[in-house]
Design a protein around this motif. Structure first.
Motif, short mmCIF file in Angstrom:
data_model
loop_
_atom_site.label_atom_id
_atom_site.label_comp_id
_atom_site.label_asym_id
_atom_site.label_seq_id
_atom_site.Cartn_x
_atom_site.Cartn_y
_atom_site.Cartn_z
N ARG B 318 44.17 53.26 57.87
CA ARG B 318 44.86 52.03 58.13
C ARG B 318 44.96 51.66 59.70
O ARG B 318 45.11 52.72 60.40
CB ARG B 318 46.19 51.98 57.53
CG ARG B 318 47.19 52.96 58.07
CD ARG B 318 48.62 52.34 57.62
NE ARG B 318 49.58 53.22 58.32
CZ ARG B 318 50.93 53.01 58.22
NH1 ARG B 318 51.38 52.32 57.29
NH2 ARG B 318 51.82 54.13 58.82
N LEU B 320 48.20 50.04 61.84
CA LEU B 320 49.32 49.68 61.89
C LEU B 320 49.61 48.84 62.83
O LEU B 320 49.48 49.17 64.17
CB LEU B 320 50.39 50.96 61.94
CG LEU B 320 51.83 50.81 61.55
CD1 LEU B 320 52.04 49.99 60.21
CD2 LEU B 320 52.84 52.02 61.80
N GLU B 339 50.06 46.10 58.05
CA GLU B 339 49.21 47.03 58.06
C GLU B 339 48.08 46.74 57.24
O GLU B 339 48.00 45.97 56.45
CB GLU B 339 49.70 48.54 57.27
CG GLU B 339 49.98 47.98 55.90
CD GLU B 339 50.14 49.53 55.01
OE1 GLU B 339 50.18 50.60 55.57
OE2 GLU B 339 50.35 49.41 53.73
#
Lengths: 330, 614
Positions: B318, B320, B339
């Protein structure tokens, strides 16, 4: 059989002489009936032949019995075993799944035949020639073989599928998937030939001046047949998995129905792995793949018996033998 | 499997076209990987007409309307591309822990709602969740944030950079954003930078940054460049917060503002200034191209943005971002993080939305059987996209270049059925009623507004196999054993290429190929990997018939669609399909043109330079 009287010892040709029809009968017995009997006595082979015959039936007669798959043949996403018109259900575009499964059999059979024939023929030619001739020929051929052995197969196939314009031709795809599968078999065959080439009967042929191709085809290759057949079937299975896998991943271009494509569509168009409504769309082609490859695997296992001369002799009525049929069924 | 538009508005369409070929398969893949795979709409099958009056506020003069109608007429008669269907985007919002507008309100009708709504304070946390979970196609750790690099430009850029202006696709209204105000007088435009906007490293956003952005887009082949004499002189920061662009001719507001609006402001002077300088000072085109290609090589892992979300970290799963407290709109946002999870296929997104892992999805195609597995707290909004799949014919093919064959194909294809199959029960796609290159069919805008008064003259290409047969017979084709053959007895082969990742396009093409095949064409579907398709096959014109968006998505004003079809240069439909420069089509409006021979690109250009009534 008829017995002829010899005028003199020098004119004696044979103790027995076969008429043409007898000869045919013997051939049929040896090559068709005996294997059939062997098959009938082995449960694995029986199942295998039934399955393979079923798929051959689908690919030849089946396509004439079932309508060609088309979009909007029925309602969208009809489940399996719900209606008589679409016994295996339909896809999200209303295509009958039964007809897709049946019509996908044809290119699949073409593909596995092409792939298996290609790899076995190339391997046999390369392996036997290399083993029998030895020397520079051996070295040259084995270098090529080793190169093919070391190239990772899957990436090679993926790259070739991308750069070549095979346009969904099943024969070409079969060959493509087997592009370096022959190398392992070629190496194994070469080792076998190395032990056979010095056998007495081969030496005898050589002394009699029989040509190399003839020695290879009549004296050597028949001894390798069980091994070759086994590999033929294994390769056929590898082509099924390879093609279904690559179609599923969307790497091979396609323009006809294929089980891998069906599975891909089921997952990408309807998320069949997480949707009960669409699961039959994924399941049916999966079952087809499983059954056909199971048939081929069982066949490979029983192929050994088919080509075992002793087992065969026991089943061939025209060839003298002292064993009885019953013993074979063990 | 994915949606093309998820990447492309970020990169100006023109830059995409021009560089598509150069960047090769890999770049094309990252850029375009995934149109079509996911688009569609609501739950209940046939609610096609509950939409909005998209574009009501666009005022057109009569002369302007006549030009648009003329372009529509040429497209309708010549049919170099057959617009097959138009679609609504399905946009998802979780409502149990988030406060979001109702799905049928115009508050939601922004292209990329997950980008705009938090900024407006319309997407707020209602529970304990402090992180807005969204998705992206690219591997987060490998992604980079230089918009001109064209590879791996991930979704997170939408929060990190601010756009020039906002555009509500239903109201068809532009509102200031990073450019808070602008003044257009026909020949020049002045853009004013939003007060208090600062970069994430603390520097003020200045007019120089905005000028850099505009210049780089122009050097990349932007539409507006054709109306500028010299980029280095005519785009200029006249003071700290005003940029002035001088055009060499009078331009159409819709074209100027519509082109500038979607731009994300990324060109911070300390990062991109040197490239701008090199291009400004380039002595010839080669030098300029060199500098530009160096810019395309620049890869930025940790962007300095100016948006409300600041890049924090990216791993394999991911990206962020945290809320940047000094952004002017930071107060509208009552959660701490956004996110972007790496989800490279539709199915994982469907599952994640169903399991509550995601809080929203800007646009994603979800078939009805999957929609039914969503929990009740997930709402779906349908946003008009002004876009859809079209069948592009290649004029290098002897049969496709025959107008009669194209017309026959149009009469054979049942567009409604194709759209229904492609929408997989969601009712989010509509068969195009009058194939003309105009969008807005969902709201009846094509007939009632753009073609007002002339709609009856247009060919609707109703599904009619007899008519198709008649057309082919008149053109010298005949039928043998149910197959159509030419005078030499050769069959009419129509292999239709389709990018395999676009699952909804695949089902659409499957359907239309079946229809063509049944009629007696030798039609077949050829699926190609997305990379191969958008990197080679389509831009290089290696097809007989292929599918591509027939409109320039998210624009209501028709100029963009005809620009996309006729004048886009490399990668445009004109170039890919080898359309001739001139078509022979009888004029519809003699005020616009008199002779039969017509180059539509000229009309597109005159539409761009058409001054509008203020």
């Amino acid at each position: 059989m008829s017995r002829t009287e010899a005028a003199s010892d020098f004119e004696t040709v044979s103790e027995t002489n076969l008429t043409r029809s007898e000869r045919y009968r013997q051939l049929v017995d040896e090559f068709v009936l005996a294997p059939a009997r062997i098959v009938w006595h082995d449960w694995r082979a029986r199942i295998a032949v039934t399955i393979i015959a079923f798929f051959l039936f689908l690919g030849t007669v089946g396509v004439r019995l079932v309508d060609e798959p088309r979009t909007n043949q029925g309602d969208r996403l009809v489940g399996a075993f719900r209606t008589l018109e679409h016994p295996l259900g339909t896809t999200a575009s209303g295509v009958d799944i039964l007809s897709q499964v049946v019509y996908a059999t044809v290119p699949m059979i073409q593909m596995i035949t092409a792939g298996a024939v290609f790899s076995v023929v190339v391997a046999t030619v390369v392996g036997t020639t290399s083993g029998y001739k030895g020397g520079a020929v051996d070295q040259g051929l084995m270098t090529v073989t080793d190169v093919m052995l070391t190239i990772p197969g899957l990436p090679l196939v993926i790259v070739l599928a991308g750069v070549t314009d095979i346009g969904g031709n099943p024969y070409l795809i079969g060959v493509l998937l087997s592009i370096n599968a022959w190398a392992g078999l070629a190496r194994a065959l070469r080792s076998q030939v190395l032990t056979l080439r010095d056998a007495e009967y081969v030496e005898a042929s050589r002394i009699m001046g029989v040509s190399t191709p003839k020695i290879l085809t009549t004296d050597i290759i028949p001894n390798l047949m069980p091994y070759i057949t086994m590999n033929f079937v294994q390769q056929a299975r590898a082509v099924i998995f390879g093609s279904v896998g690559l179609y599923f991943l969307g790497i091979l271009p396609y323009n006809r129905t294929n089980w891998g494509v069906m599975m891909n569509d089921a997952v990408s168009q309807a998320g069949a792995t997480s949707s009960m409504v669409a699961f039959h769309w994924l399941l049916m082609p999966m079952l087809a793949v499983i059954f056909l490859s199971m048939g081929l695997t069982l066949f490979a296992q029983s192929a050994d018996r088919l080509f075992n001369p002793r087992v065969r002799a026991r089943h061939a009525k025209t060839v003298g033998g002292d064993d009885t049929d019953d013993e074979v069924s063990s | 499997m994915r949606e093309k538009d998820s990447h492309s508005t970020a990169v100006p369409a023109f830059a995409r076209r021009r560089f598509m070929k150069g960047i090769g398969a890999a770049g094309g893949a990252a850029l375009l990987a995934g149109c079509g795979g996911q688009e569609a709409g609501d739950g209940n099958g046939d609610d096609d007409d509950d939409g909005f009056e998209a574009g009501d506020t666009i005022e057109t003069t009569e002369a302007e309307l006549e030009m648009i109608q003329e372009l529509a007429w040429i497209t309708n008669q010549e049919l170099p591309v057959l617009p097959v269907m138009e679609k609504l985007a399905q946009s998802f919002q979780r409502t149990d822990e988030w406060d979001v507008p109702e799905p049928d309100t115009s508050d939601l009708m922004y292209y990329w709602p997950t980008e705009w709504l938090p900024r407006f304070g319309d997407w707020r946390a209602g529970g304990d969740d402090d992180t807005l979970s969204l998705t992206q196609w690219d591997v987060p750790a490998d992604a980079q944030y230089n918009p001109w690099n064209l590879t791996q430009y991930p979704e997170a850029h939408r929060g990190i950079y601010d756009r020039f202006m906002s555009y509500n696709i239903v109201e068809a209204e532009y509102e200031g954003y990073a450019i808070s105000d602008w003044e257009f007088d026909g020949d020049s435009i002045e853009l004013v930078v939003r007060d208090g906007l600062i970069w994430h490293d603390g520097d003020d956003v200045t007019a120089t940054d905005v000028a850099n952005q505009v210049k780089l887009d122009m050097y990349g082949g932007g539409t507006l460049r054709s109306f500028i004499d010299d980029v280095s002189d005519d785009v200029e920061a006249i003071d700290d917060d005003t940029v002035r662009i001088d055009f060499n001719t009078t331009l159409n507001t819709q074209v100027v503002v519509g082109t500038l609006q979607p731009t994300h402001l990324a060109a911070k002077d300390s990062v991109y200034g040197e490239y701008v300088e090199r291009m400004d000072e380039a002595e010839d085109e080669d030098e300029e191209l060199d500098a530009f290609s160096d810019l395309t090589q620049l890869s930025i892992d940790e962007p300095i943005g100016c948006g409300p979300f600041q890049f924090e970290e990216a791993d394999s799963q991911r990206v962020l971002c945290s809320v940047f407290d000094d952004h002017p709109d930071a107060d509208e946002i009552n959660f701490d993080y956004a996110e972007y999870r790496y989800m490279p296929d539709n199915e994982s997104r469907w599952n994640a939305l169903q399991s509550g892992e995601l809080d929203g999805e800007a646009t994603l195609f979800m078939p009805q059987n999957q929609v039914e597995q969503l929990s009740d707290d997930v709402q779906i909004a349908e946003i008009p996209r002004h876009w859809g799949m079209g069948l592009v014919f290649n004029y290098d093919d002897e049969h496709m270049s025959e107008r009669a064959v194209r017309h026959a194909v149009a009469h054979v294809i049942d567009r409604e059925l194709v759209a229904d199959n492609s929408a997989a029960g969601t009712g989010s796609k509509l068969g195009v009623t009058i194939p003309s290159g105009l969008t807005g069919d969902f709201t009846g805008r094509v007939e009632d507004e753009w073609l007002e008064g002339v709609a009856d003259e247009f060919n609707r290409y109703e599904t009619d196999e007899d008519r198709a047969a008649e057309l082919l017979e008149d053109a010298g084709y005949s039928q043998e054993d149910g197959r159509w053959v030419d005078e030499d007895g050769e069959p009419i082969e129509i292999p239709v290429k389709v990018p395999e990742g676009f699952s909804d396009w695949v089902s659409g093409v499957e359907t239309l190929v079946d229809q063509l095949d049944e009629f007696g064409f030798d039609a077949a579907m050829l699926t190609r990997g997305n990379e191969t398709y958008f990197g080679q096959d389509f831009p290089e014109g290696d097809f007989v018939a292929a599918v591509e968006g027939w409109a320039s998505f998210d624009h209501t004003y028709p100029y963009y669609h005809y620009d996309h079809i006729y004048t886009g240069g490399q990668g445009s439909l004109q170039q890919s399909g080898s359309f001739p420069d001139e078509f022979e089509v009888e004029p519809l409006h003699e005020d616009v043109r008199e002779s039969e021979a017509v180059d539509p690109a000229e009309i597109v250009d005159s539409l761009a330079t058409m001054a509008q009534e203020e």
